[in-house]
Design an enzyme around this catalytic site. Sequence first.
Site, PDB file in Angstrom:
ATOM      1  N   THR A 140       2.137   8.083   8.830  1.00  0.00           N
ATOM      2  CA  THR A 140       1.598   8.343   7.502  1.00  0.00           C
ATOM      3  C   THR A 140       2.702   8.074   6.492  1.00  0.00           C
ATOM      4  O   THR A 140       3.880   8.084   6.828  1.00  0.00           O
ATOM      5  CB  THR A 140       1.085   9.795   7.388  1.00  0.00           C
ATOM      6  N   GLY A 141       2.323   7.806   5.248  1.00  0.00           N
ATOM      7  CA  GLY A 141       3.321   7.526   4.220  1.00  0.00           C
ATOM      8  C   GLY A 141       3.188   6.116   3.683  1.00  0.00           C
ATOM      9  O   GLY A 141       2.113   5.521   3.715  1.00  0.00           O
ATOM     10  N   VAL A 142       4.268   5.567   3.185  1.00  0.00           N
ATOM     11  CA  VAL A 142       4.265   4.225   2.596  1.00  0.00           C
ATOM     12  C   VAL A 142       4.200   3.187   3.712  1.00  0.00           C
ATOM     13  O   VAL A 142       5.184   2.932   4.414  1.00  0.00           O
ATOM     14  CB  VAL A 142       5.511   4.006   1.711  1.00  0.00           C
ATOM     15  N   GLY A 143       3.034   2.587   3.860  1.00  0.00           N
ATOM     16  CA  GLY A 143       2.765   1.731   5.003  1.00  0.00           C
ATOM     17  C   GLY A 143       3.638   0.508   5.123  1.00  0.00           C
ATOM     18  O   GLY A 143       3.922   0.045   6.234  1.00  0.00           O
TER      19      GLY A 143
ATOM     20  N   ARG B  78      -4.535  -5.019  -1.212  1.00  0.00           N
ATOM     21  CA  ARG B  78      -3.374  -4.505  -0.491  1.00  0.00           C
ATOM     22  C   ARG B  78      -3.810  -3.792   0.781  1.00  0.00           C
ATOM     23  O   ARG B  78      -4.774  -3.040   0.810  1.00  0.00           O
ATOM     24  CB  ARG B  78      -2.590  -3.541  -1.378  1.00  0.00           C
ATOM     25  N   VAL B  79      -3.073  -4.042   1.875  1.00  0.00           N
ATOM     26  CA  VAL B  79      -3.289  -3.354   3.147  1.00  0.00           C
ATOM     27  C   VAL B  79      -1.950  -2.817   3.620  1.00  0.00           C
ATOM     28  O   VAL B  79      -0.946  -3.533   3.599  1.00  0.00           O
ATOM     29  CB  VAL B  79      -3.872  -4.313   4.208  1.00  0.00           C
ATOM     30  N   GLY B  80      -1.921  -1.559   4.024  1.00  0.00           N
ATOM     31  CA  GLY B  80      -0.700  -0.962   4.550  1.00  0.00           C
ATOM     32  C   GLY B  80      -0.665  -1.024   6.064  1.00  0.00           C
ATOM     33  O   GLY B  80      -1.192  -1.937   6.685  1.00  0.00           O
ATOM     34  N   ASP B  81      -0.075  -0.004   6.661  1.00  0.00           N
ATOM     35  CA  ASP B  81       0.096   0.002   8.108  1.00  0.00           C
ATOM     36  C   ASP B  81      -1.101   0.567   8.869  1.00  0.00           C
ATOM     37  O   ASP B  81      -1.287   0.279  10.049  1.00  0.00           O
ATOM     38  CB  ASP B  81       1.326   0.835   8.476  1.00  0.00           C
TER      39      ASP B  81
ATOM     40  N   THR C 181      -2.731   9.516   4.754  1.00  0.00           N
ATOM     41  CA  THR C 181      -3.389   8.912   5.907  1.00  0.00           C
ATOM     42  C   THR C 181      -3.575   9.927   7.030  1.00  0.00           C
ATOM     43  O   THR C 181      -2.667  10.692   7.343  1.00  0.00           O
ATOM     44  CB  THR C 181      -2.523   7.749   6.424  1.00  0.00           C
TER      45      THR C 181
ATOM     46  N   SER D  72      -7.438  10.912  -0.069  1.00  0.00           N
ATOM     47  CA  SER D  72      -6.636   9.860   0.546  1.00  0.00           C
ATOM     48  C   SER D  72      -7.351   9.194   1.717  1.00  0.00           C
ATOM     49  O   SER D  72      -6.805   8.300   2.345  1.00  0.00           O
ATOM     50  CB  SER D  72      -5.294  10.433   1.026  1.00  0.00           C
TER      51      SER D  72
ATOM     52  N   THR E  54      -7.581   5.679   6.290  1.00  0.00           N
ATOM     53  CA  THR E  54      -6.967   5.904   4.976  1.00  0.00           C
ATOM     54  C   THR E  54      -7.730   5.159   3.891  1.00  0.00           C
ATOM     55  O   THR E  54      -8.441   4.192   4.163  1.00  0.00           O
ATOM     56  CB  THR E  54      -5.506   5.425   4.989  1.00  0.00           C
TER      57      THR E  54
END
Length: 328
Positions: A239-242, A216-219, A188, A86, A206
């Site tokens: 951490t998790g779904v950004g 795609r970019v998360g948090d 993350t 990850s 991450t």
Amino acid sequence: MQRRKFLKSSTIATAGLISSPILASCKEENKSIISENNREQPIVIATWNVENATSKAWEVLKSGGSSLDAVEQGVMIEEADVKNQSVGKGGRPDRDGNVTLDACIMDSEGNCGAVLCIENIVHPISVARKVMEDTPHVMLAGKGAEQFAYEKGFKKENLLTEKSKQEWLEWKKTAQYKPIVNIENHDTIGMLAIDNNGNISGACTTSGMAYKIAGRVGDSPIIGAGLFVDNEVGGATATGVGEEVVRTVGSFLIVELMRQGKSPQEACEEGVRRIIKKNKNKLNFQIGFIAINKKGETGGYCIQPGFSYRTYSEAGHVNNIPESYIKE
């Protein structure tokens, strides 16, 4: 004679009036010093049970290194570990088979740097630090970030390991696109540290959501979402779904809650509740927050069971299992 006696008495009285606030000020100053000395420092805290990463960060702190060096060197351990799918090398690719990495770093002065969707570089956290220190910018993305890394001496390296490649090929047979809660009990890596000088820094790195849409970019590389530090208050990381963390500017929110007087634990719990409120009846994803305040007090909270975070201080090296909103 009477005049001299009067002047002497007046001088003593005046001295008393002057000295009282000075003494009071000294007492307050001493009280502040005592409070500072009672802080739990140095200390490092990181998402997930990343024992090798927190050990490295602690090594830096114990040798008198800065919190900035500690968090960078700490998360680099995970970026280089191909068994961690990850983060960094060996990370799971996007749906096109490309491993793209995101990272950000923030120091005690409020300086910050980030890279988004960078390829072929094992240590995006170190590139993020170069962005912070060597450019007038905060974020560099994609090919521009990659080219900047080469200019700074970073080597090009294939990040897709055989294990991650085979799993991606297997995924392509069905191509189901959904988040996996606590994938490998790992995700993350966010890390916060306080050094011997009482300064706080943070890092977050991450490879993003497995088999995501390209780009795609998360948090994680977003200052205020995946990571935020205020040296007067504390720091937080996620951490998790950004996407859900971005919608609430989660890490900034938690630091602001601590500014208002909440403990790190209370702030993390409220951060999770804000996300839950926006996602009623569809909590099929994980979010975990950790936080630390200026005193070195820590906290963590999550939606789903299975999240953990590790701390390292003079009190010991501990893997913490926080309570979760959804009970087992």
